[in-house]
Design an enzyme around this catalytic site. Structure first.
Site, PDB file in Angstrom:
ATOM      1  N   ALA A  13      -9.398   5.711   4.703  1.00 21.87           N
ATOM      2  CA  ALA A  13      -9.310   6.899   5.562  1.00 21.87           C
ATOM      3  C   ALA A  13     -10.645   7.591   5.736  1.00 21.87           C
ATOM      4  O   ALA A  13     -11.393   7.794   4.775  1.00 21.87           O
ATOM      5  CB  ALA A  13      -8.281   7.907   5.055  1.00 21.87           C
ATOM      6  N   LYS A  60       0.861  -1.186   0.000  1.00 22.02           N
ATOM      7  CA  LYS A  60       0.000   0.000   0.000  1.00 22.02           C
ATOM      8  C   LYS A  60       0.896   1.234   0.000  1.00 22.02           C
ATOM      9  O   LYS A  60       1.660   1.466   0.938  1.00 22.02           O
ATOM     10  CB  LYS A  60      -0.909   0.014   1.224  1.00 22.02           C
ATOM     11  CG  LYS A  60      -1.795   1.255   1.276  1.00 22.02           C
ATOM     12  CD  LYS A  60      -2.465   1.419   2.623  1.00 22.02           C
ATOM     13  CE  LYS A  60      -3.033   2.816   2.757  1.00 22.02           C
ATOM     14  NZ  LYS A  60      -3.495   3.118   4.126  1.00 22.02           N
ATOM     15  N   ASN A  65      -8.507   1.762  10.335  1.00 23.85           N
ATOM     16  CA  ASN A  65      -7.699   1.475  11.509  1.00 23.85           C
ATOM     17  C   ASN A  65      -8.241   2.213  12.726  1.00 23.85           C
ATOM     18  O   ASN A  65      -8.739   1.621  13.677  1.00 23.85           O
ATOM     19  CB  ASN A  65      -6.244   1.829  11.244  1.00 23.85           C
ATOM     20  CG  ASN A  65      -5.303   1.451  12.384  1.00 23.85           C
ATOM     21  OD1 ASN A  65      -4.139   1.775  12.363  1.00 23.85           O
ATOM     22  ND2 ASN A  65      -5.781   0.745  13.402  1.00 23.85           N
ATOM     23  N   THR A  66      -8.195   3.554  12.679  1.00 22.81           N
ATOM     24  CA  THR A  66      -8.555   4.355  13.848  1.00 22.81           C
ATOM     25  C   THR A  66      -9.985   4.104  14.315  1.00 22.81           C
ATOM     26  O   THR A  66     -10.256   4.072  15.521  1.00 22.81           O
ATOM     27  CB  THR A  66      -8.373   5.854  13.541  1.00 22.81           C
ATOM     28  OG1 THR A  66      -7.086   6.066  12.976  1.00 22.81           O
ATOM     29  CG2 THR A  66      -8.502   6.688  14.798  1.00 22.81           C
ATOM     30  N   GLY A  75      -7.841   9.396  10.070  1.00 23.03           N
ATOM     31  CA  GLY A  75      -8.055   9.497  11.505  1.00 23.03           C
ATOM     32  C   GLY A  75      -9.134  10.465  11.936  1.00 23.03           C
ATOM     33  O   GLY A  75      -9.375  10.634  13.127  1.00 23.03           O
TER      34      GLY A  75
END
Length: 260
Positions: free
Chosen positions: A187, A100, A209-210, A161
């Site tokens: 994202a 990535k 992720n976040t 995030g």
């Protein structure tokens, strides 16, 4: 119905997850297991996967035998840094080509630097990498990345995030409609409804992720995200009803009556 093919390999899950921001590797693994994800992305500049022999190794908790490891270039701000980072990752992962690419523009917004991203992508594709690429939601530049040879286009939904969700669904739709490779939102997802909307728009997958790691209960959020991605995909395939200004549909039509 839910399978996703990337660089010639088929996956059952369309949810991809990151490994950062957890309290330890055990918590990381618990959330990944709950998500059902098979592709796990790792920030090579921030996480040890063997480059530091004296520190705990993520690959002991998340082994390549059980997951597809997706090394990423988080923290890179130039094409040269990104290319060097992924060359290192390929060595650490025994020639693993899938990666990535992300080249950031500034440390505050983490918005992609697209000229450097395009430059790095061209180099990596020539060197035999299978490049999944984080990019702006610009359909022209997305097409340029596909023309270079990237195996997946990964436009942001909103800033990394931020948890702001999908702020420009129209641009995402333009990218999806023109693409012949998978389009994966990368994202900005904050909660399950964001993931479902991305899939309902026609995205092939979602990477996050976040949204999981910073939830009050990460394992429970991972479970919710798994369900949301599956539900959103099914809704897209089912085809939603048309939107109407009002929904009246009388059982006794007025057509043909005197004065109608």
């Amino acid at each position: 119905m839910h399978t996703l093919t990337l660089a010639g390999k088929t996956y059952r899950s369309r949810l991809l997850v990151g490994t950062g921001k957890y309290r330890d590797f055990a918590a990381t693994r618990a959330a990944i297991d709950a998500s059902g994800a098979e592709i796990v992305t790792v920030a090579i500049r921030r996480t040890n996967i063997g480059q530091d022999a004296g520190q705990p190794n993520l690959l002991d908790a998340v082994p390549p035998s059980a997951f597809t490891i997706l090394p990423n270039t988080a923290g890179c701000y130039t094409a040269d840094d990104a290319v060097r980072t992924l060359r290192l990752a390929r060595e650490l992962l025994d020639g693993h080509a899938l990666c990535k690419l992300e080249v950031l523009g500034d440390p505050q917004s983490l918005f992609p630097n697209m000229p450097e991203t395009l430059k790095a992508a061209a180099t990596l594709v020539k060197e035999g990498f299978a490049v999944m690429v984080y990019c702006s939601d610009d359909p022209i530049q997305a097409r340029m990345l596909e023309d270079i040879g990237c195996v997946a286009i990964m436009p942001l939904a909103s800033l990394i995030g931020s948890g702001m969700g999908i702020v420009n669904p129209w641009n995402l739709r333009l990218i999806i409609d023109q693409a012949s490779v998978p389009v994966i939102v990368d994202a900005g997802v904050g909660t399950a409804s964001d993931a479902a909307i991305a899939m309902e728009l026609g995205c092939d997958g979602v990477l996050m992720n976040t949204a999981i790691a910073h939830a009050q209960k990460p394992v429970l959020m991972a479970t919710a995200m798994k369900k949301a991605v599956e539900a959103g995909r099914e809704a897209f395939l089912a085809g939603r009803m048309p939107r109407k200004y009002y929904a009246a549909d009388p059982s006794s039509p007025t057509a043909g009556l005197i004065g109608a």
